[in-house]
Design an enzyme around this catalytic site. Structure first.
Site, mmCIF file in Angstrom:
data_model
loop_
_atom_site.group_PDB
_atom_site.id
_atom_site.type_symbol
_atom_site.label_atom_id
_atom_site.label_comp_id
_atom_site.label_asym_id
_atom_site.label_seq_id
_atom_site.Cartn_x
_atom_site.Cartn_y
_atom_site.Cartn_z
ATOM 1 N N HIS A 184 0.816 -1.210 0.000
ATOM 2 C CA HIS A 184 0.000 0.000 0.000
ATOM 3 C C HIS A 184 0.846 1.255 0.000
ATOM 4 O O HIS A 184 0.429 2.297 -0.511
ATOM 5 C CB HIS A 184 -1.046 -0.061 1.103
ATOM 6 C CG HIS A 184 -2.109 -1.038 0.717
ATOM 7 N ND1 HIS A 184 -3.077 -0.728 -0.200
ATOM 8 C CD2 HIS A 184 -2.251 -2.348 0.986
ATOM 9 C CE1 HIS A 184 -3.800 -1.803 -0.438
ATOM 10 N NE2 HIS A 184 -3.323 -2.799 0.283
ATOM 11 N N ARG A 285 -11.474 2.629 -3.368
ATOM 12 C CA ARG A 285 -11.217 1.653 -2.295
ATOM 13 C C ARG A 285 -11.817 2.210 -1.012
ATOM 14 O O ARG A 285 -11.152 2.953 -0.280
ATOM 15 C CB ARG A 285 -9.709 1.467 -2.106
ATOM 16 C CG ARG A 285 -8.987 0.770 -3.255
ATOM 17 C CD ARG A 285 -7.504 0.663 -2.917
ATOM 18 N NE ARG A 285 -6.790 -0.280 -3.752
ATOM 19 C CZ ARG A 285 -6.048 0.062 -4.804
ATOM 20 N NH1 ARG A 285 -5.933 1.322 -5.171
ATOM 21 N NH2 ARG A 285 -5.416 -0.863 -5.499
ATOM 22 N N ARG A 321 -16.097 0.244 -4.784
ATOM 23 C CA ARG A 321 -15.941 -1.132 -4.321
ATOM 24 C C ARG A 321 -16.407 -1.230 -2.878
ATOM 25 O O ARG A 321 -16.045 -0.386 -2.044
ATOM 26 C CB ARG A 321 -14.470 -1.546 -4.415
ATOM 27 C CG ARG A 321 -14.224 -2.947 -3.894
ATOM 28 C CD ARG A 321 -12.813 -3.394 -4.130
ATOM 29 N NE ARG A 321 -11.888 -2.756 -3.208
ATOM 30 C CZ ARG A 321 -10.567 -2.909 -3.267
ATOM 31 N NH1 ARG A 321 -10.034 -3.649 -4.226
ATOM 32 N NH2 ARG A 321 -9.777 -2.316 -2.401
ATOM 33 N N GLU A 410 -10.074 -11.178 -9.148
ATOM 34 C CA GLU A 410 -8.724 -11.174 -8.580
ATOM 35 C C GLU A 410 -8.357 -12.534 -8.007
ATOM 36 O O GLU A 410 -7.368 -12.679 -7.307
ATOM 37 C CB GLU A 410 -8.557 -10.037 -7.556
ATOM 38 C CG GLU A 410 -9.757 -9.749 -6.699
ATOM 39 C CD GLU A 410 -9.611 -8.464 -5.886
ATOM 40 O OE1 GLU A 410 -8.570 -7.805 -5.934
ATOM 41 O OE2 GLU A 410 -10.573 -8.137 -5.172
ATOM 42 N N ASN A 433 -3.457 -6.960 -8.808
ATOM 43 C CA ASN A 433 -2.540 -7.106 -7.660
ATOM 44 C C ASN A 433 -2.806 -8.433 -6.945
ATOM 45 O O ASN A 433 -1.896 -9.215 -6.690
ATOM 46 C CB ASN A 433 -2.725 -5.956 -6.661
ATOM 47 C CG ASN A 433 -2.624 -4.604 -7.326
ATOM 48 O OD1 ASN A 433 -2.000 -4.477 -8.374
ATOM 49 N ND2 ASN A 433 -3.232 -3.587 -6.730
ATOM 50 N N ASP A 434 -4.079 -8.661 -6.623
ATOM 51 C CA ASP A 434 -4.405 -9.926 -5.967
ATOM 52 C C ASP A 434 -4.356 -11.090 -6.955
ATOM 53 O O ASP A 434 -3.975 -12.200 -6.587
ATOM 54 C CB ASP A 434 -5.783 -9.845 -5.287
ATOM 55 C CG ASP A 434 -5.669 -9.231 -3.904
ATOM 56 O OD1 ASP A 434 -4.894 -9.764 -3.096
ATOM 57 O OD2 ASP A 434 -6.313 -8.207 -3.644
ATOM 58 N N ARG A 444 1.722 -10.666 -1.905
ATOM 59 C CA ARG A 444 1.987 -9.380 -2.552
ATOM 60 C C ARG A 444 2.805 -8.438 -1.680
ATOM 61 O O ARG A 444 3.388 -7.482 -2.165
ATOM 62 C CB ARG A 444 0.671 -8.703 -2.960
ATOM 63 C CG ARG A 444 -0.205 -8.325 -1.803
ATOM 64 C CD ARG A 444 -1.581 -7.914 -2.258
ATOM 65 N NE ARG A 444 -1.669 -6.485 -2.547
ATOM 66 C CZ ARG A 444 -2.796 -5.870 -2.889
ATOM 67 N NH1 ARG A 444 -3.920 -6.561 -3.025
ATOM 68 N NH2 ARG A 444 -2.809 -4.586 -3.110
ATOM 69 N N CYS A 481 -8.196 -2.627 -12.907
ATOM 70 C CA CYS A 481 -7.959 -1.574 -11.922
ATOM 71 C C CYS A 481 -6.785 -1.901 -10.999
ATOM 72 O O CYS A 481 -6.534 -1.195 -10.041
ATOM 73 C CB CYS A 481 -9.212 -1.267 -11.104
ATOM 74 S SG CYS A 481 -9.738 -2.645 -10.091
HETATM 75 C C1 PEP Z 1 -6.124 -5.557 -6.852
HETATM 76 O O1 PEP Z 1 -6.040 -6.502 -6.079
HETATM 77 O O2 PEP Z 1 -5.561 -5.511 -7.976
HETATM 78 C C2 PEP Z 1 -6.908 -4.373 -6.488
HETATM 79 C C3 PEP Z 1 -7.143 -3.419 -7.369
HETATM 80 O O3 PEP Z 1 -7.354 -4.281 -5.208
HETATM 81 P P1 PEP Z 1 -6.413 -3.941 -3.947
HETATM 82 O O4 PEP Z 1 -5.063 -3.533 -4.482
HETATM 83 O O5 PEP Z 1 -7.101 -2.864 -3.189
HETATM 84 O O6 PEP Z 1 -6.394 -5.245 -3.229
HETATM 85 MG MG MG Z 2 -7.401 -6.709 -4.442
#
Ligand code: PEP
Ligand code: MG
Length: 556
Positions: A184, A285, A321, A410, A433-434, A444, A481
């Site tokens: 983050h 988010r 979301r 994801e 990302n997930d 991650r 996203c």
């Molecule tokens: C992701 O997982 O790609 C995503 C956009 O959500 P976050 O990064 O908030 O988990």
């Molecule tokens: Mg995610």
């Protein structure tokens, strides 16, 4: 020179501001005796006063969201009740730092038992404790130092709360020695438009030493020569020249439209993004609004927050979301207890299903904000794995009176069954990302897993391709996203695979728009084919760079 992973583009040169870690009580300090009690109490009170003053000074320069936290900390440091509790601990013979540590612990328990606003302040109280202890030990206060000149912040890693305190006006860049590319800290740094490098392993730098960083290549140079500084500045100017192009809506050279949207997490993000040439929001988010809360926010509070964001975007599209709590985004009020493997546990929509009350309240607030603003709103769920979950969610969103419902893809299972999932909802958004984490079975947040977390991994592109194929068969749009959407080379690949929109930190939109406008849809498809035929992520990236038009090299 050290090469880490560039996570937020741009070049910066400036003095380092090093973030110190909390140190804990001094194990070697002398106990307090009746003879030393009065001096010990004075020392503690002086440290409390200095910490309170320091926090108040920081408020003047801090972004709006950070001001209440700093004010709360300053008030607690100045609370006579706290000083009295510490005196009690000193009277029992504890040394000064041990007394502060134990007394604050008692105070924190008390606040927690009161619940609500008071319990929400525990994190601020513990921050005060760590600062006072560091002062008493003659060490630098933990957390971000007060920036007085434009600086490059250097940290082992940064919590999201600390990253939110970064003042872009004085923070030229950010380097972390640990942390992954989708941590983050990285996401928020790129949201603030601050060049950033993570995983600068082995970086050791003193406060004030000059550092040059390149957030594209991941290079970090300690104490650069004048020639090196000039080289970094030239790079920055070249990028700026290429990016000073148009604000047109996103499209390929042959006119295939790809909406370019912003990822946001706070009202400040929303205002910054709304002022830019983005076509709307692809990911809000919502959990970032509630990270420091102990109790669930009320319908009214949530309605006000969502309506403010929707108003900022007027008629533009906004995808919100529902809470994605758990794993790397823990929320105290939505905690189902410890789990052996939180990333694979009851998180995202799974938590919404276990705590339907929280989800239903959020949907009621979203519906109320929608009615108030008549915005172009859609609502999507995080971490959906099956068509049954998608149907469960869609039923509740529609029942709340929100017309457009989607899911995040994801989890590889959802990517493979995108056609069936999209039969239940109006759209999907790939959370790369997930999806990366779950496809590669690589945490991650574990920066040391470097290559497995490289978003160019061909296996991850294969999984994305499967999701896009399923969406096409269902005749529904699928956007992206996750962080990949903001990487100009990957953005071309994603469009080639079938992504209908790309949502990213607003500072990344310009580079993506520029490269997209320089390639046709067929060229994007060719690039996607090249990336997927590669054996590893480095080859995939190199193949795309070699085949793409030269403008790609100018912006990355
Ligand atoms: C992701 O997982 O790609 C995503 C956009 O959500 P976050 O990064 O908030 O988990
Ligand atoms: Mg995610």
């Amino acid at each position: 020179m050290i090469t880490g992973i560039g996570v937020s583009r741009g070049v910066a040169v400036g003095p380092a501001a090093v973030v110190a870690r909390p140190v804990g009580p001094d194990p070697a300090e002398p106990p307090t005796t009746p003879a030393t009690l009065s001096a010990a109490s004075s020392r503690v009170r002086e440290a409390l006063r200095d910490v309170a003053e320091g926090l108040r000074r920081r408020q003047d320069r801090a972004p709006d969201e950070a001001k209440p936290t700093l004010e709360a900390g300053a008030m607690m440091a100045g609370d006579p009740g706290l000083a009295g509790t510490i005196d009690d601990a000193l009277r029992t013979g504890a040394g000064v730092t041990r007394a502060v540590h134990d007394a604050v612990g008692q105070y924190a328990d008390l606040l927690l038992s009161l619940g609500g606003y008071m319990a929400d302040r525990v994190a601020d109280l513990l921050d005060v404790r760590d600062r006072v202890i560091a002062r008493l030990r003659g060490l630098p206060e933990p957390g971000l130092p007060v920036l007085t000149v434009p600086s490059i912040v250097v940290a082992r890693d940064l919590a999201s709360a600390e990253t939110a305190l970064l003042n872009p006006a004085l923070c030229l860049g950010l380097v972390t020695v640990e942390g992954g590319p989708t941590s983050h800290a990285a996401v928020l740094a790129s949201g603030l438009g601050i060049p950033a490098v993570v995983q600068a392993a082995g970086l050791v730098v003193e406060n004030g030493t000059f550092v040059a960083i390149d957030g594209s290549t991941g290079q970090v140079v300690v104490d650069p020569t004048p020639a090196k500084r000039a080289e970094f500045r030239t790079r920055a100017n070249q990028r700026a020249a290429v990016l000073a192009s148009s604000d047109a809506p996103g499209a390929t050279r042959d006119g295939h439209r790809v909406a370019l949207l912003a990822n946001i997490g706070t009202l400040t993000d929303a205002r910054v993004a709304a002022a830019d040439a983005v076509e709307g929001v692809g990911l809000f988010r919502t959990e970032f609004l509630f990270l420091d809360r102990v109790d669930a926010p009320t319908v009214e509070e949530q309605t006000a927050a969502y309506a403010a964001v929707l108003r900022a975007f007027g008629a533009r599209h906004v995808a919100i979301r529902t809470l994605d709590a758990g794993a790397d985004k823990p929320l105290a009020f939505a905690d189902l207890g410890p789990e052996p493997n939180p990333a694979l546990g009851r998180r995202g929509l799974r938590l919404g299903m276990a705590r339907e009350d929280i989800l239903v309240t959020q949907l009621a607030a979203l519906a109320a904000a929608y009615r108030e603003t008549s915005a172009d709103l859609s609502v999507m769920a995080p971490m959906v794995a099956t068509a049954a979950e998608a149907a469960w969610f869609a039923e509740r969103v529609r029942a709340a009176g929100i017309p457009k419902v989607g899911v995040m893809i994801e989890v590889p299972a959802a990517a493979l069954r995108a056609r069936q999932i999209l039969a239940e909802v109006d759209f999907a958004s790939l959370g790369t990302n997930d999806l990366q984490q779950h496809t590669m079975a690589a945490d991650r947040l574990a920066g040391e897993l470097g290559e497995l977390l490289d978003p160019w991994q061909p296996a991850v592109l294969d999984v994305i391709a499967a999701a896009c194929r399923g969406a096409a068969e269902a005749g529904r749009p699928i956007g992206v996203c996750g962080e990949s959407a903001g990487d100009p080379g990957l953005a071309l690949v994603l469009v080639g695979l079938g992504a209908s929109s790309l949502s990213m930190a607003v500072q990344k939109v310009r580079a993506v728009r520029t490269v997209l406008a320089a390639h046709t849809l067929d060229q994007c498809r060719e690039l996607a084919g090249l990336a997927r035929s590669a054996v590893g992520p480095q080859d995939a990236k190199a193949a795309v760079l070699a085949a793409a038009r030269p403008v790609l090299r100018d912006v990355i």
